[in-house]
Design a protein around this motif. Structure first.
Motif, PDB file in Angstrom:
ATOM      1  N   VAL A 135     -11.369  -3.284  -2.056  1.00  0.00           N
ATOM      2  CA  VAL A 135     -11.457  -3.325  -0.795  1.00  0.00           C
ATOM      3  C   VAL A 135     -10.514  -2.169  -0.051  1.00  0.00           C
ATOM      4  CG1 VAL A 135     -10.586  -4.788   1.225  1.00  0.00           C
ATOM      5  CG2 VAL A 135     -11.873  -5.503  -0.591  1.00  0.00           C
ATOM      6  N   LEU A 136      -9.360  -1.943  -0.769  1.00  0.00           N
ATOM      7  CA  LEU A 136      -8.381  -0.689  -0.509  1.00  0.00           C
ATOM      8  C   LEU A 136      -9.253   0.265  -0.230  1.00  0.00           C
ATOM      9  CD1 LEU A 136      -5.347  -0.039  -0.090  1.00  0.00           C
ATOM     10  CD2 LEU A 136      -5.433   0.951  -2.474  1.00  0.00           C
ATOM     11  N   PHE A 137      -9.972   0.945  -1.222  1.00  0.00           N
ATOM     12  CA  PHE A 137     -10.580   2.330  -1.237  1.00  0.00           C
ATOM     13  C   PHE A 137     -11.802   2.155  -0.284  1.00  0.00           C
ATOM     14  CE2 PHE A 137      -7.975   2.805  -5.109  1.00  0.00           C
ATOM     15  CZ  PHE A 137      -7.073   3.729  -4.495  1.00  0.00           C
ATOM     16  N   ASN A 138     -12.271   0.981  -0.192  1.00  0.00           N
ATOM     17  CA  ASN A 138     -13.475   1.072   0.684  1.00  0.00           C
ATOM     18  C   ASN A 138     -13.044   1.210   2.087  1.00  0.00           C
ATOM     19  OD1 ASN A 138     -15.696   0.937  -1.134  1.00  0.00           O
ATOM     20  ND2 ASN A 138     -15.809  -1.280  -1.072  1.00  0.00           N
ATOM     21  N   SER A 139     -11.914   0.517   2.354  1.00  0.00           N
ATOM     22  CA  SER A 139     -11.309   0.712   3.632  1.00  0.00           C
ATOM     23  C   SER A 139     -10.898   2.091   4.094  1.00  0.00           C
ATOM     24  CB  SER A 139     -10.037  -0.131   3.673  1.00  0.00           C
ATOM     25  OG  SER A 139     -10.379  -1.469   3.590  1.00  0.00           O
ATOM     26  N   LEU A 140     -10.332   2.619   2.880  1.00  0.00           N
ATOM     27  CA  LEU A 140      -9.979   4.142   3.344  1.00  0.00           C
ATOM     28  C   LEU A 140     -11.302   4.941   3.523  1.00  0.00           C
ATOM     29  CD1 LEU A 140      -7.607   6.311   2.620  1.00  0.00           C
ATOM     30  CD2 LEU A 140      -8.527   6.386   0.412  1.00  0.00           C
ATOM     31  N   LYS A 141     -12.167   4.807   2.666  1.00  0.00           N
ATOM     32  CA  LYS A 141     -13.563   5.591   2.810  1.00  0.00           C
ATOM     33  C   LYS A 141     -14.098   5.407   4.206  1.00  0.00           C
ATOM     34  CE  LYS A 141     -15.319   4.597  -1.099  1.00  0.00           C
ATOM     35  NZ  LYS A 141     -15.940   4.593  -2.372  1.00  0.00           N
ATOM     36  N   CYS A 150     -12.435   4.680   7.073  1.00  0.00           N
ATOM     37  CA  CYS A 150     -11.405   5.048   7.890  1.00  0.00           C
ATOM     38  C   CYS A 150     -11.154   3.518   8.688  1.00  0.00           C
ATOM     39  CB  CYS A 150     -12.138   6.090   8.795  1.00  0.00           C
ATOM     40  SG  CYS A 150     -12.406   7.508   7.990  1.00  0.00           S
ATOM     41  N   LYS A 151     -10.992   2.377   7.772  1.00  0.00           N
ATOM     42  CA  LYS A 151     -10.554   1.119   8.589  1.00  0.00           C
ATOM     43  C   LYS A 151      -8.941   1.158   8.269  1.00  0.00           C
ATOM     44  CE  LYS A 151     -15.049  -1.112   8.634  1.00  0.00           C
ATOM     45  NZ  LYS A 151     -15.388  -2.285   8.330  1.00  0.00           N
ATOM     46  N   LYS A 152      -8.291   1.736   9.101  1.00  0.00           N
ATOM     47  CA  LYS A 152      -6.833   1.905   8.840  1.00  0.00           C
ATOM     48  C   LYS A 152      -6.111   0.419   8.809  1.00  0.00           C
ATOM     49  CE  LYS A 152      -2.801   3.309  11.006  1.00  0.00           C
ATOM     50  NZ  LYS A 152      -1.958   3.297  12.240  1.00  0.00           N
ATOM     51  N   GLU A 153      -6.294  -0.520   9.591  1.00  0.00           N
ATOM     52  CA  GLU A 153      -5.799  -1.681   9.411  1.00  0.00           C
ATOM     53  C   GLU A 153      -6.178  -2.401   8.141  1.00  0.00           C
ATOM     54  OE1 GLU A 153      -7.736  -0.881  12.073  1.00  0.00           O
ATOM     55  OE2 GLU A 153      -5.887  -0.196  13.554  1.00  0.00           O
ATOM     56  N   ASP A 154      -7.380  -2.529   7.634  1.00  0.00           N
ATOM     57  CA  ASP A 154      -7.611  -3.120   6.239  1.00  0.00           C
ATOM     58  C   ASP A 154      -7.259  -2.271   5.215  1.00  0.00           C
ATOM     59  OD1 ASP A 154      -9.366  -4.829   7.847  1.00  0.00           O
ATOM     60  OD2 ASP A 154     -11.387  -3.770   7.186  1.00  0.00           O
ATOM     61  N   PHE A 155      -6.877  -1.063   5.154  1.00  0.00           N
ATOM     62  CA  PHE A 155      -6.210  -0.378   4.180  1.00  0.00           C
ATOM     63  C   PHE A 155      -4.800  -0.842   4.279  1.00  0.00           C
ATOM     64  CE2 PHE A 155      -3.608   3.117   2.827  1.00  0.00           C
ATOM     65  CZ  PHE A 155      -4.320   3.223   1.583  1.00  0.00           C
ATOM     66  N   GLU A 156      -4.311  -0.872   5.465  1.00  0.00           N
ATOM     67  CA  GLU A 156      -2.950  -1.180   5.416  1.00  0.00           C
ATOM     68  C   GLU A 156      -2.561  -2.425   5.028  1.00  0.00           C
ATOM     69  OE1 GLU A 156      -1.462  -0.404   9.286  1.00  0.00           O
ATOM     70  OE2 GLU A 156      -1.610   1.629   9.220  1.00  0.00           O
ATOM     71  N   ARG A 165      -4.954  12.607   7.397  1.00  0.00           N
ATOM     72  CA  ARG A 165      -3.531  12.782   7.125  1.00  0.00           C
ATOM     73  C   ARG A 165      -2.905  11.354   7.078  1.00  0.00           C
ATOM     74  NH1 ARG A 165      -5.608  16.738   9.455  1.00  0.00           N
ATOM     75  NH2 ARG A 165      -4.974  18.803   9.008  1.00  0.00           N
ATOM     76  N   ILE A 166      -2.404  10.978   5.924  1.00  0.00           N
ATOM     77  CA  ILE A 166      -1.600   9.464   5.671  1.00  0.00           C
ATOM     78  C   ILE A 166      -0.218   9.797   5.332  1.00  0.00           C
ATOM     79  CG2 ILE A 166      -2.044   7.486   4.877  1.00  0.00           C
ATOM     80  CD1 ILE A 166      -5.004   7.710   4.486  1.00  0.00           C
ATOM     81  N   ILE A 194       2.452   2.794   7.694  1.00  0.00           N
ATOM     82  CA  ILE A 194       1.559   3.755   7.521  1.00  0.00           C
ATOM     83  C   ILE A 194       1.120   4.587   8.731  1.00  0.00           C
ATOM     84  CG2 ILE A 194      -0.657   4.269   6.430  1.00  0.00           C
ATOM     85  CD1 ILE A 194      -0.317   1.686   4.584  1.00  0.00           C
ATOM     86  N   GLU A 195       1.241   5.706   8.756  1.00  0.00           N
ATOM     87  CA  GLU A 195       0.701   6.601  10.100  1.00  0.00           C
ATOM     88  C   GLU A 195      -0.595   7.381   9.543  1.00  0.00           C
ATOM     89  OE1 GLU A 195       0.961   7.782  13.856  1.00  0.00           O
ATOM     90  OE2 GLU A 195       2.299   6.452  13.133  1.00  0.00           O
ATOM     91  N   TRP A 196      -1.552   7.558  10.413  1.00  0.00           N
ATOM     92  CA  TRP A 196      -2.731   8.159  10.013  1.00  0.00           C
ATOM     93  C   TRP A 196      -2.963   9.008  11.102  1.00  0.00           C
ATOM     94  CZ3 TRP A 196      -7.617   6.020   7.599  1.00  0.00           C
ATOM     95  CH2 TRP A 196      -7.331   5.076   6.430  1.00  0.00           C
ATOM     96  N   GLN A 197      -3.588  10.427  10.831  1.00  0.00           N
ATOM     97  CA  GLN A 197      -3.683  11.242  11.733  1.00  0.00           C
ATOM     98  C   GLN A 197      -5.114  11.851  11.283  1.00  0.00           C
ATOM     99  OE1 GLN A 197      -1.768  15.205  12.146  1.00  0.00           O
ATOM    100  NE2 GLN A 197      -1.054  14.335  14.131  1.00  0.00           N
TER     101      GLN A 197
END
Length: 152
Positions: free
Chosen positions: A20-26, A28-34, A137-138, A149-152
Motif C-alpha cells: 500500500v505504501l508504494f502503490n500510494s507513492l506510484k 501520487c496519493k500523498k495522504e495514503d502514503f503518509e 520531490r518529497i 511529509i512535504e511533496w512538490q
C-alpha cells in the motif's frame, strides 16, 4: 518475493503495509502514503532505534528494494550540487521521485518547516539534474516516531 517477506518481517510491517505504501507513492496519493508511512513508523520496536537521519534513510531504503523492477534505487550519490538521500529513477517512463530526509532530536522544532527545508535543499542543489519527465520531490522530517511529509 522472499526478499519482500524478509524485509516486511524485519521491519515488523506486513507485506500489505509495504504494498500500500508504494502503490500510494506510484499513484501520487500523498495522504495514503503518509498514513501508511506513519503506521510503519509506529510498528518499529523503538524510537531509540531511530536516532539519526540515517536510521530513517536506511529503513526506507530497505523498503525501496521492492521497487527495483520499476525504479533504479539510488542512495547517497552525488548529483547536481550535492548528495541526495534517495532517488527513485523510473525505468518504465513513469514518475521519478527524490526523497530527502531530515531529523531533529529537539521536540520544539517545527517538523512541517523542516520538511519544507528538505524540499528547498532538493531544489537548490538540483538533485533532479539527471532525471527527465515528471519528478516528485518529497521531504520527510522526523522526530522520534513523528513525521511530517512535504511533496512538490
Amino acid at each position: 518475493m522472499e526478499f519482500r517477506k524478509l524485509t516486511a518481517y524485519h521491519l515488523k510491517a506486513t507485506e500489505t503495509d509495504l504494498t500500500v505504501l508504494f502503490n500510494s507513492l506510484k499513484r501520487c496519493k500523498k495522504e495514503d502514503f503518509e498514513d501508511r508511512y506513519r503506521k510503519i513508523l509506529l510498528t518499529l520496536p523503538s524510537y531509540h532505534d531511530l536516532k539519526y537521519e540515517n536510521s530513517y534513510h536506511m529503513m526506507l531504503l530497505g523498503m525501496c528494494a521492492w521497487l527495483s523492477n520499476e525504479y533504479e534505487v539510488i542512495s547517497n550519490r552525488e548529483v547536481g550540487k550535492g548528495r541526495c538521500d534517495i532517488i527513485l529513477k523510473s525505468k518504465k517512463n513513469q514518475i521519478s521521485y527524490i526523497l530527502e530526509f531530515k531529523y531533529t532530536n529537539d521536540s520544539s522544532v517545527d517538523l512541517k518547516q523542516l520538511a519544507k527545508s528538505a524540499i528547498d535543499q532538493i531544489n537548490s542543489r538540483r538533485y533532479n539534474s539527471e532525471l527527465s519527465g515528471t519528478v516528485i520531490r518529497i521531504g520527510l522530517a522526523h522526530y522520534q516516531k513523528n513525521v511530517e511529509i512535504e511533496w512538490q
